[in-house]
Design an enzyme around this catalytic site. Structure first.
Site: not given
Ligand code: PAF
Length: 280
Positions: A38-39, A63, A151, A179, A188, A190
Site C-alpha cells: 500500500g505504501h 497519535q 484512501e 490497495v 494494512s 496491522r
C-alpha cells in the site's frame, strides 16, 4: 537505486534545496514504517506526479493512546529501506525524535470539522491531534509539492487535506485508492496481527460494506443498509465500532441521496482493529 537516508532536518533541507535549484517538483509519503505494498503504491503515485519522492518514517507517539500498540508497532528500518528503494523513493527521512518533538515542544495542531465527525475521533480521541501535529510538521519540514495519502484511512485523508487548506500550506494532498489483497482485504500494517482464522474472517469487512453500498445504490435506505452490514459483521464475530455513510468530502451525515457518499467502517476482530471504506 538505493535511496539516501537522512535523520536530521538540516540534512533533509540540504537535499530538497538541491532539487529546488534544479526546478524539480517532489512528493512526500508520510509513513510510520512497516512498509507494505500500500505504501509502495503511494510512492508510485508520487512518482507519476513529481520528479522526486521523499518517504518519511516516524512512529509518532502522539497519535497512540496509552492503551494502544505503540510498543508493539512493527519496526523494521532495514526492510523498509529495501522496499522503498524498490518502489523508487529517492530520499528517506527517518527523523531523530528531537527533530520532531524537541525539548519544550508544546504546539498542537487541532481541527474541528472532519476531525470531529464522530468516526475514528470518537474511539481514538487523541489520534487526530497527534496526526495533524506531525503531518503539519512534515509538510513544513519537507516543503513538498504533493503529499500522498491512502484512501484507506479516509478520515485522516480528509482531515489533513482540510488542515493544509486552512493553514495555507502550499502542498497538494492526493488521495490514493486503497490497495487490497486478492480477496479484497485492505492492506494494512496491522494485518500481521491477525491469526490465520481471523485473516479468513477479515475479508467480511470489505464484502459487507460493498453489499451495503450496492443496496443503497439499488434504492435501500441508508440506515437499513448499514444496520444489515453491522449485523452481518457481528454475526461473524466482529465487535463493530461503526458502519456509517457520510458525505464523502465533509464527513458530515448526508442530507440528500445525491451527495457524494462514502460508507466507512471500523471493527475489531479479536485484538486487531480493522478499518475500511468505499464510495457509494
Ligand atoms: O497513516 C499513517 O501512517 C500516520 O497516521 C501518518 C500519516 C504517517 C502520521 O504519523
Amino acid at each position: 537505486m538505493k535511496p539516501k537516508l537522512v535523520r536530521t532536518l538540516a540534512a533533509l533541507r540540504r537535499e530538497t534545496a538541491k532539487w529546488r535549484k534544479e526546478d524539480l517538483r517532489y512528493a512526500v509519503v508520510p509513513t510510520m514504517g512497516a512498509i507494505h505494498s500500500g505504501h509502495m503504491e503511494l510512492v508510485s503515485e508520487g512518482l507519476k506526479r513529481a520528479d522526486r519522492v521523499i518517504t518519511t518514517i516516524f512512529v509518532n507517539p502522539k497519535q497512540f493512546a496509552a492503551n494502544e500498540d505503540l510498543d508493539k508497532y512493527p519496526r523494521d528500518e532495514d526492510g523498509d529501506v529495501l522496499k522503498l528503494g524498490k518502489a523508487g523513493t529517492h530520499l528517506i527521512y527517518v527523523p531523530n525524535p528531537e527533530e520532531i518533538y524537541p525539548e519544550g515542544f508544546c504546539t498542537t495542531v487541532s481541527l474541528a470539522g472532519p476531525a470531529k465527525a464522530g468516526l475514528e475521533d470518537k474511539f481514538r480521541p487523541e489520534f487526530f491531534d497527534g496526526v495533524t501535529t506531525i503531518v503539519a510538521k512534515l509538510f513544513i519540514q519537507t516543503g513538498a509539492d504533493f503529499a500522498m495519502f491512502g484512501e484507506k484511512d479516509y478520515q485522516q485523508l480528509k482531515v489533513v487535506t482540510r488542515m493544509a487548506q486552512d493553514l495555507d500550506i502550499p502542498i497538494e494532498v492526493v488521495g490514493v485508492p486503497t490497495v487490497r489483497e486478492e480477496d479484497g482485504l485492505a492492506k494494512s500494517s496491522r494485518n500481521v496481527y491477525l491469526s490465520r482464522q481471523e485473516r479468513q474472517q477479515a475479508l467480511a469487512i470489505y464484502s459487507s460494506i460493498s453489499h451495503a453500498a450496492e443496496r443503497i445504490r439499488g434504492g435501500l435506505d441508508i440506515q437499513s443498509a448499514t444496520r444489515l452490514a453491522t449485523r452481518t459483521l457481528m454475526a461473524l464475530g466482529f465487535k463493530v465500532d461503526y458502519v456509517t455513510v457520510r458525505n464523502a468530502e465533509t464527513l458530515a451525515p448526508p442530507q440528500h441521496r445525491d451527495e457524494p457518499l462514502r460508507i466507512i467502517s471500523a471493527a475489531w476482530l479479536g485484538k486487531t482493529r480493522l478499518i475500511d471504506n468505499i464510495s457509494v
